[in-house]
Design an enzyme around this catalytic site. Structure first.
Site, mmCIF file in Angstrom:
data_model
loop_
_atom_site.group_PDB
_atom_site.id
_atom_site.type_symbol
_atom_site.label_atom_id
_atom_site.label_comp_id
_atom_site.label_asym_id
_atom_site.label_seq_id
_atom_site.Cartn_x
_atom_site.Cartn_y
_atom_site.Cartn_z
ATOM 1 N N GLN A 145 -10.356 -0.245 -15.499
ATOM 2 C CA GLN A 145 -10.868 -1.155 -14.461
ATOM 3 C C GLN A 145 -12.118 -0.586 -13.794
ATOM 4 O O GLN A 145 -13.099 -1.299 -13.557
ATOM 5 C CB GLN A 145 -9.779 -1.387 -13.425
ATOM 6 N N GLN A 155 -6.275 -12.613 -12.179
ATOM 7 C CA GLN A 155 -6.166 -11.430 -13.037
ATOM 8 C C GLN A 155 -4.758 -11.239 -13.603
ATOM 9 O O GLN A 155 -4.487 -10.258 -14.281
ATOM 10 C CB GLN A 155 -6.618 -10.168 -12.310
ATOM 11 N N HIS A 170 -3.651 4.306 -2.212
ATOM 12 C CA HIS A 170 -4.616 3.413 -1.555
ATOM 13 C C HIS A 170 -5.229 4.103 -0.332
ATOM 14 O O HIS A 170 -6.428 4.022 -0.090
ATOM 15 C CB HIS A 170 -3.931 2.132 -1.067
ATOM 16 N N ARG A 195 3.904 -1.001 -8.038
ATOM 17 C CA ARG A 195 4.981 -1.468 -8.919
ATOM 18 C C ARG A 195 6.188 -0.531 -8.913
ATOM 19 O O ARG A 195 7.282 -0.942 -9.301
ATOM 20 C CB ARG A 195 4.471 -1.613 -10.354
ATOM 21 N N LEU A 218 0.809 -1.225 0.000
ATOM 22 C CA LEU A 218 0.000 0.000 0.000
ATOM 23 C C LEU A 218 0.840 1.271 0.000
ATOM 24 O O LEU A 218 1.950 1.302 0.504
ATOM 25 C CB LEU A 218 -0.926 0.000 1.221
ATOM 26 N N HIS A 219 0.244 2.301 -0.595
ATOM 27 C CA HIS A 219 0.879 3.624 -0.645
ATOM 28 C C HIS A 219 -0.205 4.673 -0.428
ATOM 29 O O HIS A 219 -1.381 4.337 -0.192
ATOM 30 C CB HIS A 219 1.602 3.811 -1.985
HETATM 31 P P1 AMP Z 1 -4.213 -2.162 -6.502
HETATM 32 O O1 AMP Z 1 -3.742 -2.525 -5.136
HETATM 33 O O2 AMP Z 1 -3.126 -1.712 -7.418
HETATM 34 O O3 AMP Z 1 -5.108 -3.211 -7.100
HETATM 35 O O4 AMP Z 1 -5.123 -0.874 -6.319
HETATM 36 C C1 AMP Z 1 -6.210 -0.872 -5.440
HETATM 37 C C2 AMP Z 1 -7.003 0.381 -5.661
HETATM 38 O O5 AMP Z 1 -6.193 1.523 -5.422
HETATM 39 C C3 AMP Z 1 -7.523 0.517 -7.106
HETATM 40 O O6 AMP Z 1 -8.836 1.043 -7.088
HETATM 41 C C4 AMP Z 1 -6.545 1.475 -7.710
HETATM 42 O O7 AMP Z 1 -7.062 2.208 -8.808
HETATM 43 C C5 AMP Z 1 -6.281 2.388 -6.530
HETATM 44 N N1 AMP Z 1 -5.014 3.106 -6.729
HETATM 45 C C6 AMP Z 1 -3.824 2.583 -7.079
HETATM 46 N N2 AMP Z 1 -2.906 3.546 -7.238
HETATM 47 C C7 AMP Z 1 -3.537 4.715 -6.987
HETATM 48 C C8 AMP Z 1 -3.138 6.088 -7.002
HETATM 49 N N3 AMP Z 1 -1.891 6.442 -7.304
HETATM 50 N N4 AMP Z 1 -4.055 7.024 -6.694
HETATM 51 C C9 AMP Z 1 -5.338 6.679 -6.377
HETATM 52 N N5 AMP Z 1 -5.786 5.401 -6.355
HETATM 53 C C10 AMP Z 1 -4.886 4.439 -6.650
#
Ligand code: AMP
Length: 291
Positions: free
Chosen positions: A162, A70, A46, A196, A42-43
């Site tokens: 998505q 996926q 999230h 990533r 997480l960042h």
């Molecule tokens: P992930 O863990 O990459 O599957 O992302 C989980 C959720 O966080 C998804 O709805 C992503 O679109 C959202 N997300 C990922 N990166 C960002 C970001 N930089 N800003 C806002 N939402 C994000």
């Protein structure tokens, strides 16, 4: 045993049974549930979704699950960053109420053979370069929705295609959950935050903001140039840079991702995907044409 463990202020559950018991308790109290599905590592991007959920719902749930269905490339699944302890600390600090941290067997007690039909939305951009990806996303998110029964679920614009797929899935399955879009959170140098990014070498990390720079310039020029012209310029800039391998640059209708040509006359989203070293990065930028 309930299977729910406290983590400071937060409840952590790993089984569907424990999750359902906790959600049942929350619903009995008449509380609304806000849900943020994630794959962990997480960042702040999230956490911004969690903040939205906390702002609007009485009870916030985050799932951390790296969904195998996926990933069209098994190597990508293996390399996906995982940091569960750090994630839990961040979520606790961010005021999350419950974290669902299941094993694959909890989410898929049996294989999921469902095939969704998303048409154009699934066949372009990410769908074209990652066949089967959105089918897997729809499988896991529909299962998570069934387990968490959220009133509202929060998704990032970062994964814009998505987000539209999820909205279409909710429509097709006639689910009651409201899907809310949240803006892209960026690093100070413009790079869209992504799990990533931590896999980038120092040298590549220094190069990475180039993607957003090019995207921003391209969108700026689209008020007086054609999509075709700008796409050629973007391709040329990536070729000249050498550090990246551009997969696609496209300008699409914000509503349905239909490809636009000429000078855009409706709200559009410019989408980009490029490889930097061994890491595939995506970004997008929305705009309303000035007329
Ligand atoms: P992930 O863990 O990459 O599957 O992302 C989980 C959720 O966080 C998804 O709805 C992503 O679109 C959202 N997300 C990922 N990166 C960002 C970001 N930089 N800003 C806002 N939402 C994000």
């Amino acid at each position: 045993m309930s299977g729910a463990k406290p983590f400071n202020q937060m409840i952590v559950v790993t089984t569907t049974a424990a999750l359902k018991a906790e959600i049942g308790r929350v619903k009995e109290m008449g509380k609304s549930v806000g849900f943020v599905p994630t794959m962990g590592a997480l960042h702040e991007g999230h956490l911004s979704l969690v903040t939205e959920a906390r702002k609007h719902q009485a009870f916030s749930v985050v799932s951390i699950f790296v969904n195998p269905t996926q990933f069209n490339d098994p190597a990508d699944l293996d390399k996906y960053p995982r940091a569960p302890e750090k994630d839990l600390a961040l979520l606790d600090e961010g005021g999350c109420d419950l974290v669902f941290l299941p094993e694959v067997s909890e989410v898929y007690p049996e294989p999921d053979f469902r095939k969704f039909a998303f048409g154009h939305l699934d066949s372009i951009l990410e769908g074209a370069f990652r066949p089967g990806h959105f089918n897997g996303v729809a499988q896991v998110v529909s299962r998570l929705f069934e387990m968490v029964e959220p009133d509202v679920s929060y998704f990032g614009q970062k994964d814009y295609q998505q987000l539209l797929i999820i909205r279409e899935m909710v429509r097709q399955l006639n689910l009651k959950v409201k899907v809310v879009e949240c803006p892209i959170i960026r690093e100070p140098d413009g790079l869209a935050m992504s799990s990533r990014n931590m896999r980038l070498s120092l040298e590549d990390r220094a190069q990475a903001p180039f993607i957003f720079q090019v995207l921003k310039e391209a969108v700026g020029k689209l008020s007086f140039a054609t999509v075709e012209n700008i796409a050629d310029q973007v391709t040329a800039r990536f070729r000249a840079n050498g550090a990246f391998r551009l997969e696609y640059f496209a300008v699409c209708d914000q509503e349905n991702l239909e490809f636009l040509t000429g000078r855009p006359s409706k709200p559009f989203v410019a989408c980009i995907a490029a490889w930097l070293g061994q890491v595939r990065l995506i970004d997008n930028l929305k705009a309303i044409p000035k007329r």
